[in-house]
Design an enzyme around this catalytic site. Structure first.
Site, PDB file in Angstrom:
ATOM      1  N   ASN A  11       0.853  -1.180   0.000  1.00 12.97           N
ATOM      2  CA  ASN A  11       0.000   0.000   0.000  1.00 12.97           C
ATOM      3  C   ASN A  11       0.897   1.241   0.000  1.00 12.97           C
ATOM      4  OD1 ASN A  11      -1.818   2.039   0.485  1.00 12.97           O
ATOM      5  ND2 ASN A  11      -2.338   1.392   2.574  1.00 12.97           N
ATOM      6  N   TRP A  12       1.001   1.860  -1.164  1.00 21.92           N
ATOM      7  CA  TRP A  12       1.903   3.007  -1.287  1.00 21.92           C
ATOM      8  C   TRP A  12       1.314   4.299  -0.720  1.00 21.92           C
ATOM      9  CZ3 TRP A  12       5.357   3.557  -6.299  1.00 21.92           C
ATOM     10  CH2 TRP A  12       6.365   2.588  -6.231  1.00 21.92           C
ATOM     11  N   LYS A  13       0.041   4.237  -0.366  1.00 18.03           N
ATOM     12  CA  LYS A  13      -0.638   5.443   0.166  1.00 18.03           C
ATOM     13  C   LYS A  13      -0.429   6.637  -0.789  1.00 18.03           C
ATOM     14  CE  LYS A  13      -0.249   3.547   4.727  1.00 18.03           C
ATOM     15  NZ  LYS A  13      -0.451   3.749   6.148  1.00 18.03           N
ATOM     16  N   HIS A  99     -10.034   1.538   4.627  1.00 18.42           N
ATOM     17  CA  HIS A  99      -8.775   1.794   5.349  1.00 18.42           C
ATOM     18  C   HIS A  99      -9.037   2.817   6.462  1.00 18.42           C
ATOM     19  CE1 HIS A  99      -4.681   2.874   6.313  1.00 18.42           C
ATOM     20  NE2 HIS A  99      -4.296   1.773   5.675  1.00 18.42           N
ATOM     21  N   GLU A 101      -7.379   5.215   7.475  1.00 23.47           N
ATOM     22  CA  GLU A 101      -7.059   6.598   7.114  1.00 23.47           C
ATOM     23  C   GLU A 101      -8.241   7.244   6.382  1.00 23.47           C
ATOM     24  OE1 GLU A 101      -3.311   5.730   5.247  1.00 23.47           O
ATOM     25  OE2 GLU A 101      -2.404   5.417   7.217  1.00 23.47           O
ATOM     26  N   GLU A 168      -6.110  -4.480  10.652  1.00 23.77           N
ATOM     27  CA  GLU A 168      -5.088  -3.471  10.935  1.00 23.77           C
ATOM     28  C   GLU A 168      -5.453  -2.699  12.208  1.00 23.77           C
ATOM     29  OE1 GLU A 168      -2.869  -2.205   7.131  1.00 23.77           O
ATOM     30  OE2 GLU A 168      -4.720  -1.073   7.171  1.00 23.77           O
ATOM     31  N   GLY A 174       1.935   2.546  11.083  1.00 22.50           N
ATOM     32  CA  GLY A 174       2.960   3.588  11.029  1.00 22.50           C
ATOM     33  C   GLY A 174       3.639   3.897  12.353  1.00 22.50           C
ATOM     34  N   SER A 211       2.754  -1.670  10.518  1.00 18.09           N
ATOM     35  CA  SER A 211       4.201  -1.663  10.805  1.00 18.09           C
ATOM     36  C   SER A 211       4.936  -2.950  10.444  1.00 18.09           C
ATOM     37  CB  SER A 211       4.449  -1.332  12.288  1.00 18.09           C
ATOM     38  OG  SER A 211       3.983  -0.042  12.574  1.00 18.09           O
ATOM     39  N   GLY A 232       2.487  -0.947   4.411  1.00 18.80           N
ATOM     40  CA  GLY A 232       2.499   0.466   4.035  1.00 18.80           C
ATOM     41  C   GLY A 232       3.915   0.962   3.841  1.00 18.80           C
ATOM     42  N   GLY A 233       4.420   1.685   4.836  1.00 17.39           N
ATOM     43  CA  GLY A 233       5.735   2.327   4.761  1.00 17.39           C
ATOM     44  C   GLY A 233       6.837   1.476   4.148  1.00 17.39           C
TER      45      GLY A 233
HETATM   46  P1  PGA Z   1       2.293   0.669   7.750  1.00 13.86           P
HETATM   47  O1  PGA Z   1       0.863   0.867   7.039  1.00 13.86           O
HETATM   48  O2  PGA Z   1       2.847  -0.628   7.254  1.00 13.86           O
HETATM   49  O3  PGA Z   1       3.091   1.853   7.324  1.00 13.86           O
HETATM   50  O4  PGA Z   1       2.036   0.624   9.211  1.00 13.86           O
HETATM   51  C1  PGA Z   1      -0.027  -0.191   6.857  1.00 13.86           C
HETATM   52  C2  PGA Z   1      -1.304   0.313   6.237  1.00 13.86           C
HETATM   53  O5  PGA Z   1      -1.722   1.435   6.545  1.00 13.86           O
HETATM   54  O6  PGA Z   1      -1.923  -0.382   5.426  1.00 13.86           O
END
Ligand code: PGA
Length: 250
Positions: A11-13, A99, A101, A168, A174, A211, A232-233
């Protein structure tokens, strides 16, 4: 370690531009060299890169997903929005829905349910995100929250064959803080039991997100109930992503 199929969803956001595509050359090479390993690698870049990504991964076994979609399944007067039909047209076969976010900026369970139904109508596989906040966890509300998100999000859904649940915990995204193995395993088993008992749906894939990185993947892989990861990150670094996949098969 079992050899069951594992999902790795990047997930590149809201990161990445056209130049970032170059960085996935090493990932393409890695997947070519590891064709026999039992994993699916799916990239979810921002909408702006879907077309270029699709061109780039055409002849590979990497797959493509979007990070969100509109609840209308085809076209409509919705300025700035992207429908599941448009996503499918671009060559993507997956879409992330719900998600945290996006929930945080106002996405309701009803809206998420409508998005899931529209995505399924367009033959997209839905990566349906659920998870409790730190406040929920502290108040001991995790089970209630997860149950609610599942029952409302999957209302009237008849089959889970095109749904992957991404558990999640919001407090883990994050932050570098992961749930304890026992807690994570317990919550995944709980999610599975809700789907079976309350929705009468068959086996479902459940992945973990929050994470995930090359340092904690080995430990996460010791939890058998997990079918893969939403990353993500760490997924923005091809080296880290390759490391995560590689360490899952050693
Ligand atoms: P993260 O993000 O790996 O940076 O914690 C995961 C996500 O939001 O899908």
């Amino acid at each position: 370690m079992t050899n069951k199929l594992k999902y790795f969803i990047a997930n590149w956001k809201m990161f990445g531009d056209i130049k970032s595509l170059k960085s996935i050359n090493s990932v393409i090479k890695f997947t070519r060299l590891n064709k026999k390993k039992n994993f699916k690698l799916i990239y979810c870049p921002p909408f702006t890169l879907l077309h270029a990504f699709n061109e780039k991964i055409k002849k590979t076994n990497i797959q493509l997903g979007a990070q969100n979609c509109h609840h209308e399944n085809s076209y409509g007067a919705y300025t700035g929005c992207i429908s599941p039909k448009m996503i499918r047209n671009l060559g993507a076969k997956f879409v992330i829905v719900g998600h945290s976010e996006n929930r945080r900026t106002g996405e309701s369970d009803i809206l998420i349910n409508n998005k899931i139904k529209s995505a399924l109508k367009n033959n997209l596989t839905v990566i349906f995100c659920i998870g409790e906040t730190l406040k929920d966890k502290r108040k001991n509300l995790t089970k209630r929250i997860l149950r609610n998100q599942i029952l409302k999000g999957l209302r009237t859904i008849k089959s889970t064959s095109k749904i992957i649940i991404a558990y999640e915990p919001v407090w883990s995204i994050g932050t570098g803080i992961l749930p304890k193995n026992v807690e994570l395993d317990k919550n995944i088993i709980f999610i599975r039991s809700i789907i079976k008992k309350n929705l009468n749906l068959k086996k479902i894939k459940i992945i973990y997100g929050g994470s995930v990185n090359p340092n904690n993947i080995h430990n996460l892989n010791s939890i058998n109930s997990i079918d893969g990861y939403l990353i993500g990150g760490a997924s923005q670094s091809s080296k880290k992503l390759i490391d995560i996949v590689r360490k899952s098969f050693i």
